[in-house]
Design a protein around this motif. Sequence first.
Motif, PDB file in Angstrom:
ATOM      1  N   ALA A  18       2.398   7.276 -37.364  1.00 10.39           N
ATOM      2  CA  ALA A  18       2.639   7.586 -38.771  1.00 10.39           C
ATOM      3  C   ALA A  18       2.134   6.464 -39.676  1.00 10.39           C
ATOM      4  O   ALA A  18       1.564   6.721 -40.741  1.00 10.39           O
ATOM      5  CB  ALA A  18       4.128   7.820 -39.009  1.00 10.39           C
ATOM      6  N   ARG A  28       9.267   6.503 -27.417  1.00 14.30           N
ATOM      7  CA  ARG A  28       8.693   7.678 -28.073  1.00 14.30           C
ATOM      8  C   ARG A  28       8.745   7.533 -29.596  1.00 14.30           C
ATOM      9  O   ARG A  28       7.760   7.806 -30.293  1.00 14.30           O
ATOM     10  CB  ARG A  28       9.452   8.932 -27.652  1.00 14.30           C
ATOM     11  N   LEU A  29       9.887   7.082 -30.100  1.00 15.48           N
ATOM     12  CA  LEU A  29      10.040   6.927 -31.539  1.00 15.48           C
ATOM     13  C   LEU A  29       9.108   5.851 -32.092  1.00 15.48           C
ATOM     14  O   LEU A  29       8.530   6.013 -33.171  1.00 15.48           O
ATOM     15  CB  LEU A  29      11.498   6.590 -31.878  1.00 15.48           C
ATOM     16  N   GLU A  72       5.630   7.253 -32.287  1.00 17.26           N
ATOM     17  CA  GLU A  72       5.508   8.149 -33.440  1.00 17.26           C
ATOM     18  C   GLU A  72       5.418   7.348 -34.739  1.00 17.26           C
ATOM     19  O   GLU A  72       4.638   7.681 -35.633  1.00 17.26           O
ATOM     20  CB  GLU A  72       6.704   9.096 -33.500  1.00 17.26           C
TER      21      GLU A  72
END
Length: 355
Positions: A130, A122-123, A126
Motif C-alpha cells: 500500500a 501478511r499485514l 500489505e
Amino acid sequence: MTQVLIVEDEAIVAESIASKLRRYGYEVVDTLPTGEEAVDKAGKTRPDVILMDIHLAGKMDGIQAADRISSQYHIPVIFLTAYADEQTIARAKEAGPFGYLVKPFRERDLYVTIEMARERSRLEAELEAANRELDSFSYSVSHDLRAPLIAIDGFSRILEETYAGYLPPDGVECLSRIRQAANQMDQLIEDFLRLSRVTRAPLQMEKLDISRIARDILGQLATHDPDRRVHWRVEEGLAAYGDPGLCEIALKNLIGNAWKYTMHTNNAQIQVGSLMQGQTRVFFIKDNGAGFPSEKANLLFIPLQRLHSHQEFPGNGIGLATVQRIVHRHGGRIWAEGATGEGATFFFTLPEEAG
C-alpha cells in the motif's frame, strides 16, 4: 499448507518440535543445526516461518542468522531458546523477531505464536504494498497537478507584467491573488511529498547534538526575521540518537512553529530543554505564543488540521504531521500541551543510545 523451517542444533529437540508442528498440520521444510545453513535454505525454499534457536553450532548464531534472513528475504523468524536473560533478549530485539518463546514451552503456545507471526507478516506485506502504491500515486499526482499550476502562475505573471497598465487596480489584485494561491498549492504538494518521503526513507542513526541543532535553527530564524525580538534559551548538553536529516526537519518544524506563533506576542520567549519521566529523557520546546485550546491537542498532528486561520498565521497543517511521523519512526512519542493565549509546549522522545 504453512511451511516451517526449524533451526536447532540439538537433533532430539529439533525432531520433537517437528512432531508438534506436524500434528498441527504444518509442513516442516527441514531441520538444520547451523545459522549458515539456515540462511542458505531460506533463500532457496522461502518458508513461511522460521523457528530459530539462538545458540547454534557453527560460526553464526541464531540472532545473526535471523538478522540476515529478515533483511534479505523478509521471512518471519521466531526465536525458540532456553535463554531469557536481559542481554540475550536485547540482542534478539535487534533482529526484529516475530516472536520469542522460552523453552520449555507449551505446544499450544507454539501454534499461537506461529499463527500470530504469519498474520503480522501478511499485514506488513500489505502495508508495504500500500505504501508503494501511495508513493507512486503521490508522485503521479504531484506531476499532474504541477503542470496546470505552472501554467496558471506563468500566464498570470505575463498578464501582471505585460498588461497591468490595462487593468484596473482590482484586476491587478485578482492576478496577484491567483499567483499567490498557485504558489500555496505548489507548496502544499511539496509538503505532501515530503511527508511521504519521511515515511519511507531509511534511517541513518547517529549521535545528535540537539542543543547545537536547536541553536543553529534559532539563529537562522533570527537572521531571516531581523525585526523580531525573541528571547530564546537552549539547555546545554541535549543529546540523542537519530537520523540527522529527519531529526533536523522535525526540530525545524517545532522551533519554526514556536517562532511563528509568538509573532504577535510581546516579550516573545522560546525554550528548548528536557526533563525526566522515570528513566526516560523527554525533550520539549516551549513558547509563550498564541497557544491552542487544550481539548483540541489531539488534532494538532492530523494533516491539514489547523487550529488558527491562514490569515492569522500562515501554514498548511502538514508540518506537525511530518514531525509525528519522524518521531514515531525513531520509536519515540510526541504530544503537546497548551492553552489559548498562554503558549504551547511540545514534548517528544528520541533514542538515548544507539539501537
